[in-house]
Design a protein around this motif. Structure first.
Motif, PDB file in Angstrom:
ATOM      1  N   ASP A   1      37.922  31.850  43.155  1.00  0.00           N
ATOM      2  CA  ASP A   1      38.713  32.587  44.166  1.00  0.00           C
ATOM      3  C   ASP A   1      39.657  33.608  43.739  1.00  0.00           C
ATOM      4  OD1 ASP A   1      39.231  33.249  46.883  1.00  0.00           O
ATOM      5  OD2 ASP A   1      40.135  31.546  47.522  1.00  0.00           O
ATOM      6  N   ASP A   2      39.935  34.843  44.279  1.00  0.00           N
ATOM      7  CA  ASP A   2      40.953  35.690  43.614  1.00  0.00           C
ATOM      8  C   ASP A   2      40.497  36.303  42.336  1.00  0.00           C
ATOM      9  OD1 ASP A   2      42.264  34.872  46.207  1.00  0.00           O
ATOM     10  OD2 ASP A   2      43.215  33.518  45.236  1.00  0.00           O
ATOM     11  N   PHE A   3      39.443  36.194  42.209  1.00  0.00           N
ATOM     12  CA  PHE A   3      39.209  36.745  40.627  1.00  0.00           C
ATOM     13  C   PHE A   3      39.705  38.017  40.519  1.00  0.00           C
ATOM     14  CE2 PHE A   3      36.817  38.639  37.293  1.00  0.00           C
ATOM     15  CZ  PHE A   3      36.838  37.599  36.351  1.00  0.00           C
TER      16      PHE A   3
ATOM     17  N   ILE B   1      35.938  38.432  44.289  1.00  0.00           N
ATOM     18  CA  ILE B   1      36.527  39.577  43.751  1.00  0.00           C
ATOM     19  C   ILE B   1      37.878  39.807  44.814  1.00  0.00           C
ATOM     20  CG2 ILE B   1      36.504  42.189  43.313  1.00  0.00           C
ATOM     21  CD1 ILE B   1      33.456  41.946  43.080  1.00  0.00           C
ATOM     22  N   ASP B   2      38.994  39.519  44.183  1.00  0.00           N
ATOM     23  CA  ASP B   2      40.164  39.569  44.880  1.00  0.00           C
ATOM     24  C   ASP B   2      40.217  41.102  45.829  1.00  0.00           C
ATOM     25  OD1 ASP B   2      42.869  38.084  45.550  1.00  0.00           O
ATOM     26  OD2 ASP B   2      43.386  40.004  45.416  1.00  0.00           O
ATOM     27  N   ARG B   3      41.001  40.921  46.986  1.00  0.00           N
ATOM     28  CA  ARG B   3      41.119  41.986  47.813  1.00  0.00           C
ATOM     29  C   ARG B   3      41.986  43.133  47.303  1.00  0.00           C
ATOM     30  NH1 ARG B   3      45.471  41.186  51.405  1.00  0.00           N
ATOM     31  NH2 ARG B   3      45.600  38.871  51.740  1.00  0.00           N
TER      32      ARG B   3
ATOM     33  N   ALA C   1      32.806  40.150  47.733  1.00  0.00           N
ATOM     34  CA  ALA C   1      33.945  40.727  47.705  1.00  0.00           C
ATOM     35  C   ALA C   1      34.655  40.307  49.003  1.00  0.00           C
ATOM     36  CB  ALA C   1      33.460  42.223  47.839  1.00  0.00           C
ATOM     37  N   GLU C   2      36.092  40.113  48.441  1.00  0.00           N
ATOM     38  CA  GLU C   2      36.873  39.776  49.669  1.00  0.00           C
ATOM     39  C   GLU C   2      37.653  40.954  50.312  1.00  0.00           C
ATOM     40  OE1 GLU C   2      39.199  35.695  48.776  1.00  0.00           O
ATOM     41  OE2 GLU C   2      39.864  37.018  46.974  1.00  0.00           O
ATOM     42  N   GLY C   3      37.924  40.747  51.459  1.00  0.00           N
ATOM     43  CA  GLY C   3      39.000  41.619  52.262  1.00  0.00           C
ATOM     44  C   GLY C   3      38.279  42.923  52.467  1.00  0.00           C
TER      45      GLY C   3
HETATM   46 MG    MG Z   1      43.123  36.206  48.062  1.00  0.00          MG
END
Ligand code: MG
Ligand code: C2E
Ligand code: MG
Ligand code: MG
Length: 279
Positions: A180-182, A202-204, A236-238
């Motif tokens: 998480d949150d790479f 991939i962190d947002r 991809a996050e966010g």
């Molecule tokens: Mg995060």
């Protein structure tokens, strides 16, 4: 790192000082009470394949409405549970409820890929996590292939060798591991080398300005290429805009998660979305 505060008292944690020690203790007790009496709730946020739109997973995200203070964000109370020594109990609550929900969706004929559960680093200490996961899956009757565990780089506190062995055992059982949150940690690249993983999220922070920031573009492209070379899936996050989505698609990202697809939502709303995707 102990520090001396203004009122001549000693505390160990910066964040405990932010909250105030008495408030930290009171809130911790309230949270333990909320776990015991099932006053917590899980919201679920779907993730989908970028090319097909097929739902590949659903992340369970904790919500807590405090009787006095109202909604307290998980970024505040999860670390509190970790500092206060009951991260295991909180994580087990989440595992139980998320897996039960997954089982129910399957029984209802809904396809969700995998249920993703965020795991506190402390849970790796003494092998606790693997025992808890095994127990919960057996208890609920959910096949391990429907579970993904999201870890962050602070798992190092539990010892590299032990964590690596635990992750390997979980993966042998069919569970997948997402990092998480790479990219925002100090040593994301070291962890990708050290630990057996399936997915990189991939962190947002990078996704947020990927369409107009040269550095973020380069970083996101590089991470996607690296992950592909290592045989890892990228999420991809966010993702909030169609423009971001198109960039990620062109860059070869596998899946995405974010407000564009759906915010984290209560069970009922997610079921409606899954229904549309399971036809
Ligand atoms: Mg995060
Ligand atoms: P995370 O695991 O990285 O979860 C993603 C966070 O990004 C969630 O915040 C989600 O609501 C938010 N998010 C999703 N899509 C978007 C978007 O398009 N735009 C923006 N601005 N934000 C988006 P949330 O729910 O407040 O959770 C924050 C963090 O708290 C999580 O970050 C995770 O680290 C932790 N957390 C939440 N639930 C649990 C849990 O059950 N166990 C543990 N250990 N940690 C949890
Ligand atoms: Mg997560
Ligand atoms: Mg994340």
């Amino acid at each position: 790192k102990a520090q001396r505060s203004g009122r001549n008292t000693w505390t160990t944690y910066d964040q405990a000082m932010e909250l105030g020690l008495m408030q930290e203790i009171a809130l911790g007790a309230d949270l333990q009470e909320a776990i015991l009496t099932n006053k917590l709730e899980l919201y679920y946020q779907p993730q989908a394949q970028i090319t097909t739109g097929q739902v590949t997973g659903v992340e369970a995200l904790l919500r807590w409405k405090h009787p006095v203070y109202g909604e307290i964000p998980p970024a505040c109370f999860v670390p509190l549970a970790e500092r206060s020594g009951f991260a295991n109990r909180l994580t087990e609550w989440v595992l139980q409820h998320a897996c039960r929900q997954g089982k129910k969706w399957l029984d209802d004929g809904l396809r969700f890929g995998r249920i993703a559960v965020n795991i506190s680093a402390n849970c790796f200490v003494g092998g606790w996590l693997n025992q808890a996961v095994t127990r919960v899956l057996a208890d609920v009757g959910l096949d391990p292939q429907f579970l993904e565990l999201e870890i962050t780089e602070n798992i190092e506190v539990a010892g590299v060798a032990g964590v690596r062995e635990m992750l390997a055992a979980l993966r042998r059982s069919g569970i997948t591991i997402a990092f998480d949150d790479f990219g925002i940690g100090y040593s994301s690249f070291k962890y990708i080398k050290l630990f057996p993983l399936d997915t990189v999220k991939i962190d947002r922070l990078f996704v947020a300005d990927v369409t107009h920031n040269v550095s973020s573009r380069a970083i996101v492209q590089a991470v996607i290429r690296l992950a592909a070379d290592l045989g890892l899936r990228t999420v991809a996050e966010g993702v909030e805009t169609g423009e971001q989505l198109r960039f990620l698609q062109a860059a070869g990202c596998d899946s995405y998660q974010g407000y564009l697809l759906s915010p984290p939502a209560p069970v009922h709303d997610v079921a409606v979305l899954l229904c549309r995707h399971s036809g």
